[in-house]
Design an enzyme around this catalytic site. Structure first.
Site, short mmCIF file in Angstrom:
data_model
loop_
_atom_site.label_atom_id
_atom_site.label_comp_id
_atom_site.label_asym_id
_atom_site.label_seq_id
_atom_site.Cartn_x
_atom_site.Cartn_y
_atom_site.Cartn_z
N ARG A 27 0.82 -1.22 0.00
CA ARG A 27 0.00 0.00 0.00
C ARG A 27 0.85 1.27 0.00
O ARG A 27 0.45 2.28 0.58
CB ARG A 27 -0.95 0.04 1.21
N ARG A 31 -3.41 6.47 0.99
CA ARG A 31 -3.94 7.67 1.64
C ARG A 31 -3.02 8.36 2.63
O ARG A 31 -3.26 9.50 3.00
CB ARG A 31 -5.26 7.32 2.35
N ARG A 40 -6.66 11.41 -5.69
CA ARG A 40 -7.86 10.64 -5.35
C ARG A 40 -9.09 11.55 -5.36
O ARG A 40 -10.16 11.16 -5.84
CB ARG A 40 -7.63 10.01 -3.97
N ASP A 77 -6.63 -2.68 -7.48
CA ASP A 77 -7.15 -3.37 -6.31
C ASP A 77 -7.40 -4.82 -6.67
O ASP A 77 -7.64 -5.15 -7.84
CB ASP A 77 -8.46 -2.72 -5.83
N TYR A 154 -14.70 -12.40 -0.57
CA TYR A 154 -15.41 -11.15 -0.85
C TYR A 154 -16.65 -11.40 -1.71
O TYR A 154 -17.68 -10.75 -1.54
CB TYR A 154 -14.49 -10.14 -1.53
#
Ligand code: CP3
Length: 356
Positions: A27, A31, A40, A77, A154
């Site tokens: 990552r 963020r 973003r 992702d 998921y």
């Protein structure tokens, strides 16, 4: 294309000699970086960012411009694959991923298509081609996918889950259906990674984030076997050289021997296992990637440096180690603390490669 200017990451994955331990961070484009948050915001949503090759390229390279990192990772992702299989992915602010459709029946599984990565996932190989152009061979580019098992969780749960009641329920009650789903996912993931390889990635990594939620027997039958079925289909020797493949199973410390037998070149470790102990168990067969506790990055820079030193010392002398966190960097981490970690690897690690 000219050769890579820095190939220490690839060399370490193949356990070839290096001058110092290469470092990157899961990552790393994310963020915690103010420059990421700006792009973003411009994109409007996380999925817009993933599906726009220019913006995905920009955020992939941001951490490479800021830090002395030894690898870039494609910005995307793992859930783009089930999205391309028609499940309809959305990221709701503060809630994480959600699928419009969930996999609940034999018919759902039968109807699932195996997506053509150059069609439904075209934006990913497009991003890879653009990133390779814009990286100018400074460092290798890592392509990735979720593992079949992690993607299945998921798709069956419809989003993130704590206990995996539905995904494990399918496995216990209708194992033949679980196998059908995992088989389709393995073939979809292999096609997807082969498209990234054809577009130019220099290494691939399979994220098995939820393998550690399984029993030992289930891990082998429902996670590792399908990670291996992916690997078996990958085109990792396009021109004679070996493109390294990494398998990261969070919570996989108990099963390292089985993972090392799978044919992957390197294993990603979470922070719960001592990397020196892992090396004595499997380090003669695979390289190891990891495994600083991501929470250490909240501590003082001095503590961060000490903890980096401990991971390097535990692995010890010689090649076969790629420094990383044991899981992704948290969004609230101070970018200067990330810099302290990376600089400590640069400073301390040459001592472990002297005479190489
Ligand atoms: O490592 C990198 O820098 C490359 C990019 C990358 C992302 N996700 C970007 C991302 C990679 C390799 C992933 C993998 C991924 N995605 C995994 C496997 C690795 C792991 O962390 O265990 C998983 C399980 C996912 C699924 C996923 N994506 C979740 C659960 C979430 C929501 C979490 C949250 O904090 O909101 C995401 C979103 C996501 N993927 C973000 C980023 C930068 C944050 C979204 C945003 O910017 O709004």
């Amino acid at each position: 294309m000219e050769p890579l200017k820095n190939d220490s990451f690839l060399r370490a994955l193949l356990r070839q000699p290096v001058d110092r331990t290469p470092v990157w961070m899961m990552r790393q484009a994310g963020r915690y970086l103010p420059e990421y948050r700006r792009v973003r915001e411009q994109a409007g949503s996380f999925m817009n960012l993933c599906t726009n090759p220019e913006l995905a390229c920009e955020v992939t390279i941001q951490p490479i411009d800021r830090y002395r990192l030894d690898a870039a990772i494609l910005f995307s992702d793992i859930l783009t694959v089930p999205d391309a299989m028609g499940l309809g992915l959305r990221f709701l602010e503060g809630e994480g991923p959600r699928f419009d459709k969930v996999i609940a029946s034999a018919e759902d599984i039968r109807q699932l298509p195996i997506p053509d990565p150059e069609v439904e996932l075209r934006y990913v190989p497009d991003a890879v081609r653009l990133i390779k152009q814009n990286l100018h061979q400074r460092v290798p580019l890592i392509g990735f996918s979720g593992s079949p098992w992690t993607l299945a969780t998921y798709m069956i749960e419809g989003g993130s889950s704590r206990e995996f009641q539905k995904a494990k329920g399918l496995m216990y009650d209708r194992p033949e259906l679980a196998h059908q789903l995992l088989g389709k996912l393995a073939d979809s993931v292999a096609a997807y990674l082969n498209a990234q390889l054809a577009a130019g990635v220099d290494a691939v990594m399979v994220f098995d984030t939820w393998g550690g939620a399984l029993t030992a027997e289930q891990y082998r039958l429902f996670s590792l076997d399908y990670a291996q079925r992916v690997l078996d289909q990958l085109k990792l020797r396009p021109d004679g050289r070996r493109i390294p493949a990494i398998l990261f199973t969070k919570g996989g410390g108990l099963w390292l021997e089985a993972m090392a037998d799978s044919g992957y070149d390197a294993l990603g470790l979470d922070w719960t296992i001592d990397i020196g102990a892992a090396r004595s168990r499997v380090g003669h067969r695979v390289a190891l990637q990891g495994n600083l506790d991501p929470v250490v990055l909240y501590a003082s820079q001095e503590t961060i440096r000490t903890e980096v030193g401990k991971v390097l010392a535990s692995f010890g002398h010689g090649s076969g180690h790629v420094f990383n966190l044991g899981h992704g960097v948290h969004p609230a981490i101070d970018p200067e603390h990330v810099g302290a970690m990376i600089e400590a690897v640069h400073e301390y690690s040459p001592a472990y490669h002297a005479g190489a």
